[in-house]
Design an enzyme around this catalytic site. Structure first.
Site, PDB file in Angstrom:
ATOM      1  N   ASP A   1       4.424  99.904  49.306  1.00  0.00           N
ATOM      2  CA  ASP A   1       3.729  98.763  49.905  1.00  0.00           C
ATOM      3  C   ASP A   1       2.519  99.325  50.652  1.00  0.00           C
ATOM      4  OD1 ASP A   1       3.207  96.150  50.968  1.00  0.00           O
ATOM      5  OD2 ASP A   1       4.119  96.773  52.845  1.00  0.00           O
ATOM      6  N   SER A   2       1.634  98.426  51.043  1.00  0.00           N
ATOM      7  CA  SER A   2       0.482  98.859  51.823  1.00  0.00           C
ATOM      8  C   SER A   2       0.896  99.343  53.219  1.00  0.00           C
ATOM      9  CB  SER A   2      -0.509  97.701  51.945  1.00  0.00           C
ATOM     10  OG  SER A   2       0.142  96.564  52.478  1.00  0.00           O
ATOM     11  N   TYR A  44      -4.298  95.893  52.550  1.00  0.00           N
ATOM     12  CA  TYR A  44      -4.938  95.846  51.233  1.00  0.00           C
ATOM     13  C   TYR A  44      -5.540  94.450  50.979  1.00  0.00           C
ATOM     14  CZ  TYR A  44      -2.496 100.128  49.516  1.00  0.00           C
ATOM     15  OH  TYR A  44      -2.030 101.409  49.297  1.00  0.00           O
ATOM     16  N   CYS A  51       4.432  95.141  47.328  1.00  0.00           N
ATOM     17  CA  CYS A  51       3.273  94.527  47.977  1.00  0.00           C
ATOM     18  C   CYS A  51       2.714  93.451  47.038  1.00  0.00           C
ATOM     19  CB  CYS A  51       2.239  95.620  48.212  1.00  0.00           C
ATOM     20  SG  CYS A  51       0.669  95.057  48.850  1.00  0.00           S
ATOM     21  N   ASN A  52       2.687  92.213  47.509  1.00  0.00           N
ATOM     22  CA  ASN A  52       2.177  91.130  46.661  1.00  0.00           C
ATOM     23  C   ASN A  52       0.741  91.393  46.217  1.00  0.00           C
ATOM     24  OD1 ASN A  52       3.963  88.350  46.776  1.00  0.00           O
ATOM     25  ND2 ASN A  52       4.377  89.726  48.480  1.00  0.00           N
ATOM     26  N   GLU A 108       2.678  91.701  62.781  1.00  0.00           N
ATOM     27  CA  GLU A 108       2.662  93.111  63.201  1.00  0.00           C
ATOM     28  C   GLU A 108       2.646  93.233  64.721  1.00  0.00           C
ATOM     29  OE1 GLU A 108       0.137  95.721  60.997  1.00  0.00           O
ATOM     30  OE2 GLU A 108       1.607  95.564  59.368  1.00  0.00           O
ATOM     31  N   CYS A 110       3.797  87.192  50.572  1.00  0.00           N
ATOM     32  CA  CYS A 110       3.299  88.377  51.261  1.00  0.00           C
ATOM     33  C   CYS A 110       4.499  89.020  51.942  1.00  0.00           C
ATOM     34  CB  CYS A 110       2.252  87.970  52.301  1.00  0.00           C
ATOM     35  SG  CYS A 110       1.739  89.325  53.372  1.00  0.00           S
ATOM     36  N   HIS A 149       5.036  90.402  54.668  1.00  0.00           N
ATOM     37  CA  HIS A 149       5.284  90.165  56.098  1.00  0.00           C
ATOM     38  C   HIS A 149       5.889  88.792  56.388  1.00  0.00           C
ATOM     39  CE1 HIS A 149       2.775  93.644  56.454  1.00  0.00           C
ATOM     40  NE2 HIS A 149       2.790  93.617  57.776  1.00  0.00           N
TER      41      HIS A 149
HETATM   42  N1  DGL Z   1       1.691  93.968  51.761  1.00  0.00           N
HETATM   43  C1  DGL Z   1       0.654  92.954  51.658  1.00  0.00           C
HETATM   44  C2  DGL Z   1       1.116  91.838  50.708  1.00  0.00           C
HETATM   45  O1  DGL Z   1       2.289  91.650  50.467  1.00  0.00           O
HETATM   46  C3  DGL Z   1       0.287  92.381  53.002  1.00  0.00           C
HETATM   47  C4  DGL Z   1      -0.437  93.358  53.904  1.00  0.00           C
HETATM   48  C5  DGL Z   1      -1.768  93.786  53.336  1.00  0.00           C
HETATM   49  O2  DGL Z   1      -2.718  92.976  53.298  1.00  0.00           O
HETATM   50  O3  DGL Z   1      -1.846  94.941  52.917  1.00  0.00           O
HETATM   51  O4  DGL Z   1       0.282  91.146  50.181  1.00  0.00           O
END
Ligand code: DGL
Length: 268
Positions: free
Chosen positions: A11-12, A43, A74-75, A153, A187, A189
Site C-alpha cells: 500500500d502507499s 499516492y 491500495c485502491n 491519519e 480507499c 483508510h
Molecule cells: N492507499 C490509498 C488508497 O487506497 C489512500 C492513500 C493515498 O492516497 O496514498 O487509495
C-alpha cells in the site's frame, strides 16, 4: 514448496493494514510480507505515470521475499497500475477495486452505487469499469474525498466527531441525492470511518474494499494450489520506506491489534 511462500501485500502507507487485518482473520496460517511506501504517501493526488512507477517498485521489493502472490492493498495503485503489474509479473495478483465493485453490484437492489475514493481513483474510471463488467446497467457515482485520508491519519474518525460529520455530510450529500443504495469505501483508510458513514447514510449498504479482496485471494490461492496447508500461525513482517516508529504507533488503528512483528525501514 510454493505453498509455504509468503503473500506480498503493498500500500502507499498504513492503510493497507485494513486489508492485512481481514487476511489474517481469514487465512491465519499464511505468512505475510507487508510493504507500506510511507516515504511517498499519499499516492492519491499523483499522476498515472508516477503511481505506476511507484507500484512496480513496490512489487519489485516484495519479490525479493519470494512471494507467491501479490495483493495490491491500495485502491489508487490498483486503479492505475493493476494491468501493468499483471502484464509485467508472472504471479497471481489480487487488487481491491474489482472484488469490491463485484460485491457492490451483487448487493445493490436499485443498481445505483456510490464510490468514495482518491482523486486518482476517480480519474482512472476503474470502479465504473469493474462494476459495468459485471452488470452494464449499473450506475456508478464516484466522489473524490481528499480530506478523509489526512483526517483518519490524525485519529479523527469517530462518528461523534463534529468535524468528521461536517466533512462527510458535504462529501456524501451528492451521492445521497443520486439515490444510491450501496456505497463502496474505495480507499484503504475509509473502513475506519464506516460507523460515521453509516450514521450519515443509514439506509445505504456499505462495502469495505479490503474485505472483499480477501475472498478473491483465497479463491485464487485454492485455484493455483497455493494455499498454505501448515497448522502454524503465519509469520508477518512489515517494511516501510520511512518513519518506522510512526507506522508502529498508528498500526493498531488499522490492524485492530498491535503489530506482531517489528517494522523495518528500507530504501527501495
Ligand atoms: N492507499 C490509498 C488508497 O487506497 C489512500 C492513500 C493515498 O492516497 O496514498 O487509495
Amino acid at each position: 514448496m510454493k505453498k509455504k511462500q509468503p503473500i506480498g501485500v503493498f500500500d502507499s502507507g498504513l492503510g493497507g493494514l485494513t486489508v492485512v487485518k481481514s487476511l489474517i482473520e481469514q487465512m491465519p496460517y499464511e505468512d505475510i510480507i507487508y510493504f507500506g511506501d510511507t516515504a511517498r504517501v499519499p499516492y492519491g493526488g499523483r499522476s498515472c505515470e508516477t503511481i505506476q512507477a511507484y507500484a512496480c517498485q513496490d512489487v519489485d521489493f516484495l519479490l525479493q521475499y519470494d512471494v507467491k502472490a501479490v495483493v495490491i492493498a491500495c485502491n489508487t495503485a490498483d486503479a492505475m497500475a493493476r494491468k501493468l503489474i499483471e502484464q509485467r509479473y508472472p504471479l497471481p495478483v489480487v487488487g481491491v477495486v474489482g472484488p469490491a465493485a463485484q460485491k457492490a453490484v451483487s448487493v445493490s437492489k436499485n443498481k445505483k452505487i456510490g464510490v468514495i475514493c482518491t482523486r486518482a481513483t476517480v480519474k482512472s474510471g476503474a470502479y465504473e469499469a469493474a462494476a459495468k463488467a459485471v452488470d452494464p446497467a449499473v450506475r456508478v457515482f464516484t466522489r473524490a474525498c481528499p480530506l478523509l485520508v489526512p483526517l483518519v491519519e490524525n485519529g479523527r474518525f469517530a462518528k461523534e466527531d463534529k468535524v468528521v460529520q461536517i466533512i462527510l455530510d458535504e462529501y456524501l450529500e451528492p451521492l445521497h441525492r443520486e439515490g444510491i443504495d450501496t456505497l463502496v469505501l474505495g480507499c484503504t483508510h475509509y473502513p475506519l470511518l464506516k460507523d460515521a458513514v453509516a450514521q450519515c447514510l443509514p439506509d445505504v449498504q456499505i462495502i469495505c474494499s479490503g474485505e472483499a479482496s480477501t475472498d478473491t485471494l483465497h479463491e485464487m490461492l485454492v485455484a493455483n494450489d497455493l494455499l498454505n496447508d501448515s497448522q502454524d500461525a503465519g509469520v508477518h513482517r512489515y517494511f516501510v520506506s520511512d518513519d518506522a516508529a510512526g507506522f508502529t504507533e498508528n498500526a493498531e488503528l488499522f490492524l485492530g491489534r498491535s503489530l506482531d512483528g517489528a517494522v523495518q525501514c528500507v530504501q527501495i
